[in-house]
Structures are given as C-alpha cells and as structure tokens.
Design an enzyme around this catalytic site. Structure first.
Site, short mmCIF file in Angstrom:
data_model
loop_
_atom_site.label_atom_id
_atom_site.label_comp_id
_atom_site.label_asym_id
_atom_site.label_seq_id
_atom_site.Cartn_x
_atom_site.Cartn_y
_atom_site.Cartn_z
N GLY A 1 0.82 -1.42 0.22
CA GLY A 1 -0.24 -0.30 0.31
C GLY A 1 1.15 1.90 -0.17
N GLY B 1 -0.03 5.12 -1.77
CA GLY B 1 -1.13 5.41 -0.34
C GLY B 1 -0.47 6.68 0.63
CB SER C 1 -7.86 1.91 12.74
OG SER C 1 -8.87 3.21 11.87
CE1 TYR D 1 -10.75 2.77 9.76
CE2 TYR D 1 -10.47 1.64 7.63
CZ TYR D 1 -10.29 1.71 8.42
OH TYR D 1 -8.22 2.68 8.64
CB SER E 1 -11.68 -5.31 7.96
OG SER E 1 -11.11 -3.51 8.63
CE LYS E 2 -7.22 -0.88 9.34
NZ LYS E 2 -6.07 -1.53 8.44
CB ILE F 1 -3.65 10.27 9.80
CG1 ILE F 1 -3.37 9.28 10.49
CG2 ILE F 1 -2.10 10.87 8.69
CD1 ILE F 1 -2.92 10.25 11.18
#
Lengths: 74, 254
Positions: B17, B20, B145, B158, B161-162, B191
C-alpha cells in the site's frame, strides 16, 4: 424519478409512498448527520453527482436534490 | 554511546500500500534509515512516481494486487527467491468506508474484511515460510486503526476488520515467536492524508471541528505513523511483540 425516490426512501428509512418532491427531508423522523452523509454517498455512487457539503446544506427538499441528479444527466 | 539508533541499514523490508499517504511516508522514513525497500502497490505508474519522490535506487518495485489474497504467499516466495529473504513486512494497504450498517451491502462489508484483515493474514502466512523471512530475527508491522480499538458510527465493517488485525497481531505474536518473528501493529487516529481530506470535504466544518476535538493533540500527520513503524521495526523494540500502539493524539486515552 421513481427509482430516485425509492433510493431516497431506502436511505431515509421510510416508505417511498410517503415521499414527494416537496418532502423536506431534514424534518423527517430519524434524520441526522449520518443519514445526510449517506445521501451524499448515494448521489455519488448511484448517479455520479459529487455534491459539495456546503451545497447540500442549502438543499431542503427532495425535488431540489432530484434537480441536481437530472442536471448531471444532461 | 549508541550509534545510529533505529538504523535499518541494509535491511530488506516489504511495504504494501505504498502509494497511499501513510505508506508513502513510511517508505520515505525507512529509506532515510537505510533500508532496502520492496515497494508494493497495485499501480506500476504510481510506484515509479513514488521512487522518484523518495529519491532512492535502494529499492525494488513490485506491482501486485493484494486482492488476490490466496496468491499472496506464493508471490512472497517468488520475491524472496529473487532478492533474498525479507527482514520485515509493513502492511499499509487497505480500504476504508463510512456507511451506516442499515444501508451497507454484504459484498462491500466482505470486501473490506478481505482487503484489511484477509491480506494481513495472508502476508503473515507468506512471511512465515522458511524461505521468505530472515531466520531468527524478523518482524511484521500491521497498520490497524483507532477505530479497531473504539467504536465509530458508520464504520461497522472497517472497525471490525481493524479489530481483527489487532487480534491477529496478538495471535501471531504467540505463534511466530519461535521463528524469531516479532509482530506488532500501529493504530492511527485521524491522519491528514489525501483520502481523509476527501472525507473532510464531505462533512461540515462543525463536524470536522468535533472530530478534531476528539483528538487532544489534534489531527495527525503521516509522519507520526511512519516514525512509530520505524521504532517497532528497529532493534530498539526487540522486546516488544503482540502490541497495538495507538498513534492517535490521545484519542483512545480519553
């Protein structure tokens, strides 16, 4: 327009028959910032309309919102 | 006297990734610490642009779509056969979505879980192969996260998943320690990346201010995450494994 109203009914969690172009969606029970955000996402994903949040805040009825969708089709 | 703490001189590290905002900054920081980087992203053109940005020849570009989760272990084995075993893996690739659960489709939720947790699991599986990791001393850092630690409206898939990545980190700490692999994760708060700026453009000024107020130290920068990753990778963190380090300006402390 029927498809648009059904989509909005799904997002607003109401019966589509209770909606019209004059519906002031912010006055519906259960409306909040997350629902508003969902409406913006739906406009972008379903209709390709990228509506800035400042513009969205000045829209009060489903009819005004629908105009944005149909304007983007032209 | 300690010479060059946190030096990663010559260490071969895979970063996913990497195109990003956070991945890019991690690549820049690890490169400045002397690492040899294996830079992964889906888009070869963006990888080339990143190499120009971090200004290093000390890297290898590897375009590969991690969505092909089952192919990840063999891809990693191929990498290692070409360039030697990896000393570390930093997994930044993932997707985010803000959508109320009532309106979310199962397909979207499943994809988020696959791309955030599934890829983490598959990279660990790949890294655990004898030929892929440096024997006796290697490390994995996942990017989780803050929403994996605390609940956030509209992020059911989300956050899950984190949170799963955090649980995976602990499990792998136990399972991979005998191979000399330390496994940790970083849990960033909000962020200021391009992706998150797009989100800020879709909410009101008042909502942005409220979100920032949740972070006692304000919004974070990609470099805040990058330096935390560098620390966890370094030999100075040799006795740290299985942890999830919140890098969130105090968000999850209050």
């Amino acid at each position: 327009m029927e498809q648009f109203m059904e989509k909005m009914a799904e997002v607003l969690d109401v019966n589509p028959e209770t909606l019209s172009l004059d519906t002031r969606f912010r006055e519906l029970e259960g409306y909040g910032s997350m629902v508003g955000f969902s409406m913006l996402i739906t406009l972008e994903e379903e209709y390709g309309v990228n509506l800035p949040v400042d513009a969205f805040l000045h829209i009060n009825t489903l009819g005004e919102l629908y105009k944005r969708v149909t304007r983007s089709d032209q | 006297m300690i010479n060059s703490p946190f030096s990663l001189d010559g260490k071969r590290i895979l970063i996913t990734g990497v195109t990003g905002g956070i991945g890019q900054e991690i690549a820049a920081v690890l490169s400045s610490l002397g690492a040899f980087l294996v830079l992964n992203g889906r888009d070869a053109a963006k990888l080339n642009a990143l190499q120009e940005f971090i200004q290093t020849e000390n890297c290898q570009l590897e375009a590969f779509d991690l969505e092909d989760v089952e192919a990840i272990p063999s891809w990693m084995a191929d990498l290692a056969s070409r360039m030697g075993p990896l000393w570390g893996v930093v997994h930044c690739a993932g997707i985010s979505d803000v959508f109320p659960i009532r309106l979310m489709k199962w397909g979207n939720a499943e994809r988020i879980m696959k791309l955030n947790w599934g890829t983490s699991w598959a990279l660990a599986k790949g890294f655990s192969q004898k030929s892929v990791h440096e024997a006796g001393d290697s490390r994995i850092v996942f990017i989780s996260s803050s929403s994996g630690l605390v609940g956030v409206s509209g992020m059911s898939a989300y956050s899950s998943s984190k949170g799963a990545v955090i649980a995976l980190t602990r499990s792998l700490c136990s399972e991979l320690s005998s191979l000399g692999i330390r496994v940790n994760s970083v849990a960033p708060g909000f962020i200021k990346t391009q992706m998150n700026k797009k989100y800020l453009n879709s909410i009101t000024v008042e909502q942005t201010q409220a979100l920032e107020k949740q972070h006692p130290l304000g919004f974070g920068e990609p470099s805040d995450v990058a330096f935390s990753v560098a620390f966890l990778l370094s030999n100075e963190a040799r006795w740290i494994s299985g942890v999830t380090l919140p890098v969130d300006g105090g968000l999850t402390a209050i």
